[in-house]
Design a protein around this motif. Structure first.
Motif, PDB file in Angstrom:
ATOM      1  N   ALA A  92       0.831  -1.209   0.000  1.00 36.53           N
ATOM      2  CA  ALA A  92       0.000   0.000   0.000  1.00 36.53           C
ATOM      3  C   ALA A  92       0.861   1.253   0.000  1.00 36.53           C
ATOM      4  CB  ALA A  92      -0.929  -0.011   1.210  1.00 36.53           C
ATOM      5  N   GLY A  93       2.016   1.197   0.676  1.00 31.13           N
ATOM      6  CA  GLY A  93       2.965   2.295   0.636  1.00 31.13           C
ATOM      7  C   GLY A  93       2.660   3.457   1.558  1.00 31.13           C
ATOM      8  N   GLY A  94       1.497   3.446   2.234  1.00 30.59           N
ATOM      9  CA  GLY A  94       1.128   4.547   3.117  1.00 30.59           C
ATOM     10  C   GLY A  94       1.613   4.340   4.540  1.00 30.59           C
ATOM     11  N   THR A  95       1.154   5.224   5.424  1.00 29.10           N
ATOM     12  CA  THR A  95       1.565   5.136   6.833  1.00 29.10           C
ATOM     13  C   THR A  95       0.552   4.370   7.688  1.00 29.10           C
ATOM     14  OG1 THR A  95       0.516   7.272   7.302  1.00 29.10           O
ATOM     15  CG2 THR A  95       2.852   7.296   6.698  1.00 29.10           C
ATOM     16  N   ASP A 103      17.023  -0.159  -2.300  1.00 32.08           N
ATOM     17  CA  ASP A 103      16.991   0.794  -3.419  1.00 32.08           C
ATOM     18  C   ASP A 103      16.505   2.168  -2.937  1.00 32.08           C
ATOM     19  OD1 ASP A 103      17.059   1.338  -6.394  1.00 32.08           O
ATOM     20  OD2 ASP A 103      14.952   1.770  -5.970  1.00 32.08           O
ATOM     21  N   GLN A 104      15.500   2.174  -2.082  1.00 34.68           N
ATOM     22  CA  GLN A 104      14.997   3.449  -1.566  1.00 34.68           C
ATOM     23  C   GLN A 104      16.024   4.138  -0.675  1.00 34.68           C
ATOM     24  OE1 GLN A 104      11.055   3.430   0.177  1.00 34.68           O
ATOM     25  NE2 GLN A 104      10.307   1.908  -1.295  1.00 34.68           N
ATOM     26  N   LEU A 105      16.721   3.363   0.146  1.00 43.83           N
ATOM     27  CA  LEU A 105      17.718   3.952   1.033  1.00 43.83           C
ATOM     28  C   LEU A 105      18.909   4.491   0.246  1.00 43.83           C
ATOM     29  CD1 LEU A 105      17.762   1.400   3.998  1.00 43.83           C
ATOM     30  CD2 LEU A 105      16.695   3.659   3.941  1.00 43.83           C
ATOM     31  N   ASP A 106      19.260   3.801  -0.840  1.00 47.08           N
ATOM     32  CA  ASP A 106      20.436   4.213  -1.614  1.00 47.08           C
ATOM     33  C   ASP A 106      20.132   5.345  -2.587  1.00 47.08           C
ATOM     34  OD1 ASP A 106      21.960   2.352  -0.304  1.00 47.08           O
ATOM     35  OD2 ASP A 106      21.824   0.837  -1.886  1.00 47.08           O
ATOM     36  N   HIS A 107      18.953   5.311  -3.179  1.00 51.48           N
ATOM     37  CA  HIS A 107      18.682   6.252  -4.265  1.00 51.48           C
ATOM     38  C   HIS A 107      17.478   7.158  -4.008  1.00 51.48           C
ATOM     39  CE1 HIS A 107      20.651   2.640  -6.158  1.00 51.48           C
ATOM     40  NE2 HIS A 107      21.480   3.603  -6.533  1.00 51.48           N
ATOM     41  N   GLY A 108      16.619   6.767  -3.036  1.00 52.49           N
ATOM     42  CA  GLY A 108      15.451   7.565  -2.737  1.00 52.49           C
ATOM     43  C   GLY A 108      14.406   7.472  -3.847  1.00 52.49           C
ATOM     44  N   PRO A 109      13.231   8.072  -3.673  1.00 51.44           N
ATOM     45  CA  PRO A 109      12.803   8.646  -2.387  1.00 51.44           C
ATOM     46  C   PRO A 109      12.344   7.551  -1.419  1.00 51.44           C
ATOM     47  CG  PRO A 109      11.039   8.825  -3.988  1.00 51.44           C
ATOM     48  CD  PRO A 109      12.212   8.249  -4.735  1.00 51.44           C
ATOM     49  N   VAL A 110      12.331   7.866  -0.123  1.00 52.33           N
ATOM     50  CA  VAL A 110      11.887   6.911   0.893  1.00 52.33           C
ATOM     51  C   VAL A 110      10.368   6.977   0.995  1.00 52.33           C
ATOM     52  CG1 VAL A 110      11.929   6.376   3.359  1.00 52.33           C
ATOM     53  CG2 VAL A 110      14.030   7.039   2.189  1.00 52.33           C
ATOM     54  N   SER A 111       9.716   5.835   0.842  1.00 54.47           N
ATOM     55  CA  SER A 111       8.254   5.790   0.900  1.00 54.47           C
ATOM     56  C   SER A 111       7.769   6.086   2.319  1.00 54.47           C
ATOM     57  CB  SER A 111       7.753   4.408   0.463  1.00 54.47           C
ATOM     58  OG  SER A 111       8.117   3.433   1.422  1.00 54.47           O
ATOM     59  N   ALA A 119       5.820   4.315   4.115  1.00 59.30           N
ATOM     60  CA  ALA A 119       5.892   3.070   4.898  1.00 59.30           C
ATOM     61  C   ALA A 119       7.301   2.852   5.437  1.00 59.30           C
ATOM     62  CB  ALA A 119       5.468   1.884   4.035  1.00 59.30           C
ATOM     63  N   LEU A 120       8.292   3.048   4.595  1.00 58.31           N
ATOM     64  CA  LEU A 120       9.673   2.869   5.040  1.00 58.31           C
ATOM     65  C   LEU A 120      10.047   3.939   6.056  1.00 58.31           C
ATOM     66  CD1 LEU A 120      12.363   1.452   4.928  1.00 58.31           C
ATOM     67  CD2 LEU A 120      12.926   2.739   2.852  1.00 58.31           C
ATOM     68  N   GLY A 121       9.517   5.145   5.886  1.00 64.48           N
ATOM     69  CA  GLY A 121       9.771   6.194   6.870  1.00 64.48           C
ATOM     70  C   GLY A 121       9.277   5.806   8.250  1.00 64.48           C
ATOM     71  N   VAL A 122       8.089   5.199   8.314  1.00 64.98           N
ATOM     72  CA  VAL A 122       7.553   4.727   9.594  1.00 64.98           C
ATOM     73  C   VAL A 122       8.457   3.651  10.186  1.00 64.98           C
ATOM     74  CG1 VAL A 122       5.639   3.473  10.678  1.00 64.98           C
ATOM     75  CG2 VAL A 122       5.163   5.309   9.047  1.00 64.98           C
ATOM     76  N   LEU A 176      11.680   3.143   9.701  1.00 70.29           N
ATOM     77  CA  LEU A 176      12.935   3.724  10.181  1.00 70.29           C
ATOM     78  C   LEU A 176      12.726   4.492  11.480  1.00 70.29           C
ATOM     79  CD1 LEU A 176      14.571   4.995   6.864  1.00 70.29           C
ATOM     80  CD2 LEU A 176      15.537   3.308   8.445  1.00 70.29           C
ATOM     81  N   ASP A 177      11.608   5.224  11.570  1.00 73.12           N
ATOM     82  CA  ASP A 177      11.320   5.962  12.806  1.00 73.12           C
ATOM     83  C   ASP A 177      11.173   5.011  13.991  1.00 73.12           C
ATOM     84  OD1 ASP A 177      11.387   8.346  11.457  1.00 73.12           O
ATOM     85  OD2 ASP A 177       9.207   8.561  11.279  1.00 73.12           O
ATOM     86  N   GLU A 178      10.471   3.901  13.766  1.00 77.46           N
ATOM     87  CA  GLU A 178      10.302   2.918  14.838  1.00 77.46           C
ATOM     88  C   GLU A 178      11.650   2.324  15.242  1.00 77.46           C
ATOM     89  OE1 GLU A 178       7.531   1.139  16.294  1.00 77.46           O
ATOM     90  OE2 GLU A 178       6.042   2.583  15.600  1.00 77.46           O
ATOM     91  N   TYR A 179      12.483   2.038  14.269  1.00 74.75           N
ATOM     92  CA  TYR A 179      13.795   1.444  14.544  1.00 74.75           C
ATOM     93  C   TYR A 179      14.668   2.399  15.350  1.00 74.75           C
ATOM     94  CZ  TYR A 179      18.352  -0.693  13.594  1.00 74.75           C
ATOM     95  OH  TYR A 179      19.598  -1.260  13.718  1.00 74.75           O
TER      96      TYR A 179
END
Length: 229
Positions: free
Chosen positions: A49-52, A143-151, A153-156, A158-161
């Motif tokens: 889904a890609g959302g938060t 791929d998102q971490l290396d080249h962006g953009p960060v989705s 979902a991935l932002g959530v 990383l924040d949790e981590y």
């Protein structure tokens, strides 16, 4: 000389410690099965889904994880207080009681982390899912971490981590300060005990340093976590 009242108080504290220790392991069972085997499938729906916002199945798993760790925190706090009191009052068995108090402190820290970052504690269970699905997710994350953009979902994720490590670093830092104070206080009457406490304090500071390092650069450790490391 120990008075009868003091002996009764100590017996009561020991009984309370046993009851709380049993409750720490048994009380979370009242929440029912955790269904962690379903997490990889629920996570894939969230990732696609890609959302938060979490889909219902994933939200259920996160809520269960939060309640599980919260119950343990609420039990570990009084358990730690009782064990610290027993350690202070005891003349005999002070060392094993102190070891139990330290164990309770470590368990408290771990479960505070789980209550603050319940989704983060679920991420290691991705390794239980199909290998091909995990590989696809890892490839996309890298791929998102290396080249962006960060989705989102991935932002959530990383924040949790990062939050997980901030909480751990802070609480272990407080534990290191307490161990240092006890080491200084114990140095003259019992040098061997002071030395042992100092070694434990240094070990705790190493853990703090490791968490600060992860907070400063979370991406390598985050990828390792998703790989099951």
């Amino acid at each position: 000389m120990t008075t009868p009242t003091a002996r009764r108080r100590d017996v009561g504290l020991r009984a309370m410690a046993v009851v709380l220790a049993a409750a720490f392991f048994l009380a979370p069972l009242a929440l029912g099965p955790d269904r962690l085997d379903d997490f990889p499938r629920a996570f894939l729906a969230y990732w696609s889904a890609g959302g938060t916002d979490f889909p219902p199945d994933l939200q259920h798993a996160v809520d269960h994880q939060f309640r599980y760790h919260l119950i343990r925190v609420l039990i570990a706090v009084p358990l730690l207080a009782v064990l610290v009191t027993l350690t202070y009052r005891a003349r005999r068995f002070r060392l094993p009681l102190g070891a139990l108090a330290l164990t309770a402190a470590v368990l408290l820290i771990a479960n505070v982390q789980g209550a603050v970052s319940p989704f983060g504690t679920l991420l290691p269970h991705l390794t239980a899912g199909p290998a091909d699905t995990r590989l696809v997710v890892l490839t996309q994350v890298r791929d998102q971490l290396d080249h962006g953009p960060v989705s989102p979902a991935l932002g959530v994720m990383l924040d949790e981590y990062v939050r997980w490590h901030v909480v751990k670093g802070t609480l272990v830092g407080l534990l290191a300060a307490a161990l240092t104070g006890l080491a200084v206080r114990s140095w003259r009457p019992r040098r061997w005990l002071g030395l042992l406490l100092a070694v434990l304090a240094v070990a705790a500071l190493v853990v703090v340093a490791a968490n600060v390092s992860v907070i400063a650069n979370p991406r390598p450790g985050f990828l390792l976590l998703l790989q099951g490391g």
